[in-house]
Design an enzyme around this catalytic site. Sequence first.
Site, mmCIF file in Angstrom:
data_model
loop_
_atom_site.group_PDB
_atom_site.id
_atom_site.type_symbol
_atom_site.label_atom_id
_atom_site.label_comp_id
_atom_site.label_asym_id
_atom_site.label_seq_id
_atom_site.Cartn_x
_atom_site.Cartn_y
_atom_site.Cartn_z
ATOM 1 C CB CYS A 182 -0.950 -0.006 1.193
ATOM 2 S SG CYS A 182 -2.332 -1.145 0.977
ATOM 3 C CG ASP A 237 -16.818 4.525 2.846
ATOM 4 O OD1 ASP A 237 -16.100 3.729 3.482
ATOM 5 O OD2 ASP A 237 -17.868 4.989 3.291
ATOM 6 C CG ASP A 261 -6.467 -2.382 -2.614
ATOM 7 O OD1 ASP A 261 -5.285 -2.183 -2.968
ATOM 8 O OD2 ASP A 261 -7.012 -1.772 -1.688
#
Length: 347
Positions: free
Chosen positions: A16, A49, A67
């Site tokens: 990430c 969100d 993702d």
Amino acid sequence: MSDPVRLTSLAHGGGCGCKLSPAVLREILAKVPQAAVFPNLMVGTETSDDAAVWRLNDQQALVATTDFFMPVVDDPYDFGRIAATNALSDVYAMGAQPIFALAIVGMPVDKLPVETIQQILAGGAAVCAAAGVPIAGGHSIDSVEPIYGLVALGLAHPDKVLTNRTGRAGDVLILTKALGVGVLSAGFKQQRLAPGGYEALIASTTQLNTIGARLGDMAGVHAVTDVTGFGLLGHTLELCRGANLAAEIRAEAPAVLAGVEALAQAGVRTGAATRNWASYGDAVRLPGDLADWRKDLLCDPQTSGGLLIAVDPAQAEAVLATVREAGFGASRVVGALKAGAPEVQVI
């Protein structure tokens, strides 16, 4: 026989920590036209969100997210596991149960053996099997850097969907995992991990946030998000902006993964932590005596991090106990929401 290629050597960033910084992302999205009004779109891009939510009927809402990222470790099977766990986390963060996934695969096929790519996909499939969902398809390309992730879909009752915008003043903030994934990944790349450091990294990043699917049924739970690339401070700030509230975070309250404190005090950090602070530091107030390494840790990008839960203080102990019983022993109360303009005060 030649040595195997280190996956992390093929990527300019990992996990990430690859995410665009919050400031760059806001700048890009500022000029993107807003979608037309769709009555069944319960959650879109309004408050950054974790996933989109579409009401199917009075009993079901579809939760959808995607993702993917570049390797945070060199072991291909572990990379696949981490990426899949991280992708499914966004579904759990909305209070939903995953139903199936699609694979996103980009690989430099001229640099990686087929067996390595197979191991990445096998790791992702193993995590999805543990979550009780199939990988039902996907898409692959030949890319310069190795990329793997998922489109993840889930279901929740429309009245039990959890968002990052429904916190209330006075809510206690519970974080379900320890911090320090970015520090450990940086230490891994620098070959500075102490014994047990890699195991701590893998154990945290491959722990599915399954408790999220149960949070919608728990009394007092008002809002949830998962803590990933923007660090604890960045994702707390998203809760604040979504609910138009302020927050306090206790600097020493979050649990810290084994070996992280020593590495952080020795100056090990990620470039993403620095970019994160540059992006949102103007909305964070720090105590004058806070050590730089502690500030970095609060901005540390958490690949497949924990859930940040805003819960009524009257139910906080019960929720914390349930979360710990579900296997999240590192869960801690780390702060609270309060009335005020959206900002985070570290105390």
